[in-house]
Design a protein around this motif. Sequence first.
Motif, PDB file in Angstrom:
ATOM      1  N   HIS A   1     -14.771 -20.699  11.120  1.00 47.39           N
ATOM      2  CA  HIS A   1     -15.995 -20.134  11.687  1.00 47.39           C
ATOM      3  C   HIS A   1     -17.190 -20.553  10.839  1.00 47.39           C
ATOM      4  O   HIS A   1     -17.048 -20.983   9.701  1.00 47.39           O
ATOM      5  N   ASP A   2     -18.357 -20.423  11.435  1.00 52.31           N
ATOM      6  CA  ASP A   2     -19.610 -20.649  10.735  1.00 52.31           C
ATOM      7  C   ASP A   2     -20.452 -19.380  10.876  1.00 52.31           C
ATOM      8  O   ASP A   2     -21.022 -19.127  11.940  1.00 52.31           O
ATOM      9  N   ASN A   3     -20.469 -18.559   9.814  1.00 56.03           N
ATOM     10  CA  ASN A   3     -21.190 -17.279   9.855  1.00 56.03           C
ATOM     11  C   ASN A   3     -20.796 -16.445  11.063  1.00 56.03           C
ATOM     12  O   ASN A   3     -21.637 -15.854  11.743  1.00 56.03           O
ATOM     13  N   GLY A   4     -19.487 -16.431  11.340  1.00 56.80           N
ATOM     14  CA  GLY A   4     -18.973 -15.624  12.443  1.00 56.80           C
ATOM     15  C   GLY A   4     -18.894 -16.330  13.777  1.00 56.80           C
ATOM     16  O   GLY A   4     -18.317 -15.805  14.721  1.00 56.80           O
ATOM     17  N   THR A   5     -19.469 -17.537  13.890  1.00 55.01           N
ATOM     18  CA  THR A   5     -19.396 -18.313  15.134  1.00 55.01           C
ATOM     19  C   THR A   5     -18.249 -19.305  15.035  1.00 55.01           C
ATOM     20  O   THR A   5     -18.197 -20.103  14.095  1.00 55.01           O
ATOM     21  N   LYS A   6     -17.359 -19.274  16.013  1.00 58.96           N
ATOM     22  CA  LYS A   6     -16.176 -20.125  15.922  1.00 58.96           C
ATOM     23  C   LYS A   6     -16.506 -21.574  16.265  1.00 58.96           C
ATOM     24  O   LYS A   6     -17.374 -21.856  17.085  1.00 58.96           O
ATOM     25  N   PHE A   7     -15.772 -22.488  15.604  1.00 60.67           N
ATOM     26  CA  PHE A   7     -15.934 -23.913  15.855  1.00 60.67           C
ATOM     27  C   PHE A   7     -15.107 -24.394  17.043  1.00 60.67           C
ATOM     28  O   PHE A   7     -15.337 -25.481  17.561  1.00 60.67           O
ATOM     29  N   GLY A   8     -14.098 -23.618  17.445  1.00 60.90           N
ATOM     30  CA  GLY A   8     -13.176 -24.099  18.473  1.00 60.90           C
ATOM     31  C   GLY A   8     -12.012 -24.862  17.877  1.00 60.90           C
ATOM     32  O   GLY A   8     -11.499 -25.807  18.478  1.00 60.90           O
TER      33      GLY A   8
ATOM     34  N   VAL B   1       0.869  -1.181   0.000  1.00 59.96           N
ATOM     35  CA  VAL B   1       0.000   0.000   0.000  1.00 59.96           C
ATOM     36  C   VAL B   1       0.904   1.229   0.000  1.00 59.96           C
ATOM     37  O   VAL B   1       2.134   1.124   0.105  1.00 59.96           O
ATOM     38  N   GLU B   2       0.296   2.395  -0.099  1.00 57.42           N
ATOM     39  CA  GLU B   2       1.081   3.623  -0.177  1.00 57.42           C
ATOM     40  C   GLU B   2       1.784   3.959   1.136  1.00 57.42           C
ATOM     41  O   GLU B   2       2.924   4.405   1.149  1.00 57.42           O
ATOM     42  N   ALA B   3       1.086   3.753   2.272  1.00 58.87           N
ATOM     43  CA  ALA B   3       1.671   4.140   3.558  1.00 58.87           C
ATOM     44  C   ALA B   3       0.992   3.380   4.690  1.00 58.87           C
ATOM     45  O   ALA B   3      -0.163   2.973   4.578  1.00 58.87           O
ATOM     46  N   GLY B   4       1.752   3.196   5.785  1.00 61.77           N
ATOM     47  CA  GLY B   4       1.187   2.604   6.990  1.00 61.77           C
ATOM     48  C   GLY B   4       0.895   1.127   6.860  1.00 61.77           C
ATOM     49  O   GLY B   4       1.440   0.421   6.013  1.00 61.77           O
ATOM     50  N   VAL B   5       0.014   0.662   7.717  1.00 59.59           N
ATOM     51  CA  VAL B   5      -0.437  -0.731   7.723  1.00 59.59           C
ATOM     52  C   VAL B   5      -1.956  -0.728   7.756  1.00 59.59           C
ATOM     53  O   VAL B   5      -2.561  -0.075   8.610  1.00 59.59           O
ATOM     54  N   VAL B   6      -2.569  -1.452   6.844  1.00 62.96           N
ATOM     55  CA  VAL B   6      -4.024  -1.596   6.798  1.00 62.96           C
ATOM     56  C   VAL B   6      -4.355  -3.045   7.111  1.00 62.96           C
ATOM     57  O   VAL B   6      -3.754  -3.966   6.540  1.00 62.96           O
ATOM     58  N   ILE B   7      -5.282  -3.254   8.036  1.00 62.84           N
ATOM     59  CA  ILE B   7      -5.691  -4.614   8.403  1.00 62.84           C
ATOM     60  C   ILE B   7      -7.182  -4.759   8.168  1.00 62.84           C
ATOM     61  O   ILE B   7      -7.984  -3.926   8.603  1.00 62.84           O
ATOM     62  N   SER B   8      -7.533  -5.829   7.465  1.00 64.73           N
ATOM     63  CA  SER B   8      -8.946  -6.138   7.238  1.00 64.73           C
ATOM     64  C   SER B   8      -9.164  -7.630   7.455  1.00 64.73           C
ATOM     65  O   SER B   8      -8.232  -8.435   7.362  1.00 64.73           O
ATOM     66  N   SER B   9     -10.396  -7.983   7.744  1.00 64.59           N
ATOM     67  CA  SER B   9     -10.742  -9.376   8.015  1.00 64.59           C
ATOM     68  C   SER B   9     -12.182  -9.632   7.605  1.00 64.59           C
ATOM     69  O   SER B   9     -13.023  -8.724   7.663  1.00 64.59           O
ATOM     70  N   ASP B  10     -12.443 -10.879   7.200  1.00 61.47           N
ATOM     71  CA  ASP B  10     -13.819 -11.220   6.854  1.00 61.47           C
ATOM     72  C   ASP B  10     -14.716 -11.280   8.080  1.00 61.47           C
ATOM     73  O   ASP B  10     -15.937 -11.426   7.959  1.00 61.47           O
ATOM     74  N   LEU B  11     -14.128 -11.143   9.268  1.00 65.66           N
ATOM     75  CA  LEU B  11     -14.915 -11.128  10.502  1.00 65.66           C
ATOM     76  C   LEU B  11     -14.996  -9.727  11.116  1.00 65.66           C
ATOM     77  O   LEU B  11     -15.546  -9.562  12.201  1.00 65.66           O
ATOM     78  N   ALA B  12     -14.431  -8.731  10.430  1.00 66.61           N
ATOM     79  CA  ALA B  12     -14.468  -7.358  10.931  1.00 66.61           C
ATOM     80  C   ALA B  12     -15.329  -6.506  10.011  1.00 66.61           C
ATOM     81  O   ALA B  12     -15.391  -6.738   8.799  1.00 66.61           O
ATOM     82  N   ALA B  13     -15.976  -5.512  10.571  1.00 68.44           N
ATOM     83  CA  ALA B  13     -16.907  -4.694   9.806  1.00 68.44           C
ATOM     84  C   ALA B  13     -16.198  -3.852   8.748  1.00 68.44           C
ATOM     85  O   ALA B  13     -16.695  -3.693   7.637  1.00 68.44           O
ATOM     86  N   ARG B  14     -15.036  -3.322   9.086  1.00 66.75           N
ATOM     87  CA  ARG B  14     -14.322  -2.473   8.135  1.00 66.75           C
ATOM     88  C   ARG B  14     -12.839  -2.456   8.481  1.00 66.75           C
ATOM     89  O   ARG B  14     -12.451  -2.805   9.597  1.00 66.75           O
ATOM     90  N   PRO B  15     -11.989  -2.076   7.518  1.00 68.07           N
ATOM     91  CA  PRO B  15     -10.546  -2.082   7.771  1.00 68.07           C
ATOM     92  C   PRO B  15     -10.142  -1.005   8.771  1.00 68.07           C
ATOM     93  O   PRO B  15     -10.868  -0.048   9.025  1.00 68.07           O
ATOM     94  N   VAL B  16      -8.951  -1.161   9.319  1.00 66.91           N
ATOM     95  CA  VAL B  16      -8.337  -0.124  10.145  1.00 66.91           C
ATOM     96  C   VAL B  16      -6.950   0.159   9.597  1.00 66.91           C
ATOM     97  O   VAL B  16      -6.314  -0.699   8.982  1.00 66.91           O
ATOM     98  N   ARG B  17      -6.501   1.399   9.797  1.00 68.54           N
ATOM     99  CA  ARG B  17      -5.161   1.803   9.354  1.00 68.54           C
ATOM    100  C   ARG B  17      -4.299   2.130  10.564  1.00 68.54           C
ATOM    101  O   ARG B  17      -4.774   2.726  11.529  1.00 68.54           O
ATOM    102  N   MET B  18      -3.036   1.721  10.495  1.00 68.78           N
ATOM    103  CA  MET B  18      -2.068   2.006  11.550  1.00 68.78           C
ATOM    104  C   MET B  18      -0.809   2.575  10.922  1.00 68.78           C
ATOM    105  O   MET B  18      -0.619   2.486   9.710  1.00 68.78           O
ATOM    106  N   ARG B  19       0.047   3.128  11.772  1.00 69.10           N
ATOM    107  CA  ARG B  19       1.332   3.603  11.250  1.00 69.10           C
ATOM    108  C   ARG B  19       2.454   3.025  12.100  1.00 69.10           C
ATOM    109  O   ARG B  19       2.336   2.853  13.308  1.00 69.10           O
ATOM    110  N   TRP B  20       3.565   2.678  11.425  1.00 69.51           N
ATOM    111  CA  TRP B  20       4.730   2.156  12.118  1.00 69.51           C
ATOM    112  C   TRP B  20       5.374   3.246  12.972  1.00 69.51           C
ATOM    113  O   TRP B  20       5.436   4.400  12.565  1.00 69.51           O
TER     114      TRP B  20
END
Length: 377
Positions: free
Chosen positions: A125-132, A47-66
């Motif tokens: 996971h199953d629709n966001g519920t973890k199997f363990g 990416v252009e700058a920083g660190v972006v983290i996204s997940s299929d279990l999170a509503a939206r990405p977040v950006r961080m900086r080193w």
Amino acid sequence: MTSRPETVVRRAPGKLFIAGEYAVVEPGNPALLVAVDRHVTATVSPVEAGVVISSDLAARPVRMRWQDGGFGGLGGLGGDSAADEQRARAGLPHVVSAVEVVGRLLAERGRPAPALEVSISSRLHDNGTKFGLGSSGAVTVATVAAVASFCGLRLSPDSLFRLAMLATAGIDAKASGGDLAASTWGGWIAYQAPDRAAVLDLARRRGVEEALRAPWPGFGVRRLPPPHGLSLEVGWTGTPASTASLVSGLNRRTWRGTASHQRFTETTTDCVRASVSALERGDREELLRQIRRARRELARLDDEVGLGIFTPELTALCDAAEALGGAAKPSGAGGGDCGIALLDAEAAQDISHLRQRWATAGVRPLLIRPAMEGNEE
């Protein structure tokens, strides 16, 4: 001008405990685990700058900086916000910690951390519920492997595990790391947890680099052959459970140090060692005997301490397997999640009956098989 790194994809399998739960949290005590063919995938892209983290279990990405090998600020893609920082630390702690530990290693080596995006997808996971199935461990291993590769670091399985253990222990020093070992090496493994307090202290005092090289007290892992002539069956109770909460609940009951604690640890350790020996000899009857013994010891602990390890669904799961000549027990801390059963691999009718009985008892059979490889591209 240097070119940007290419996109890197790594995946790590989930895990199931076969024996050794609870006792394994103490350094040096053995456990028996198997990696399973459901994976977490980590994709790292420039990416252009920083660190972006996204997940299929999170509503939206977040950006961080080193900043100094760690993260100095977090915020949503539309701007900085304390709420977004809290959400990232609370919702994606293992991903954040995994990226940070690689950043610390880069900083110690005098190398800048590149801008990157980490995207996580999970089949644990199953629709966001973890199997363990050890999703926290798998996501940590996959993230460390992908970020390290993206940054040009070549990691042996031992170094990958150690970085993942440092990332995990920084969040929960009680975590045994058995899930990390299964996700790293794959297959059937015998595992002994390191002294996490000593490991964290070593990394703080002498750095991550030294922690990758120095001996870790209590730590041990080795690959094992799969069970001869036995089929591993997995049932999900439909109820997620928190391993950390159950282990903490046991500690709050001032159980450690009692005669009951000593008996449980000694018996469980003996069960694991006998199970490992049975696997190495190809003695399936002895393995079944030890799994039944491990179930009884967990039940004794549950009766004495009242943790709620055995739910009605887990009890039904075990009873159904033993009625068909197999062996079964909760996998992991219990209280929900999954149970495992071992049955004669050639007894197709018995396996079919077991799955039917599980379904009737409210237990969902999962079509899961051992994953013989650990972290992979």
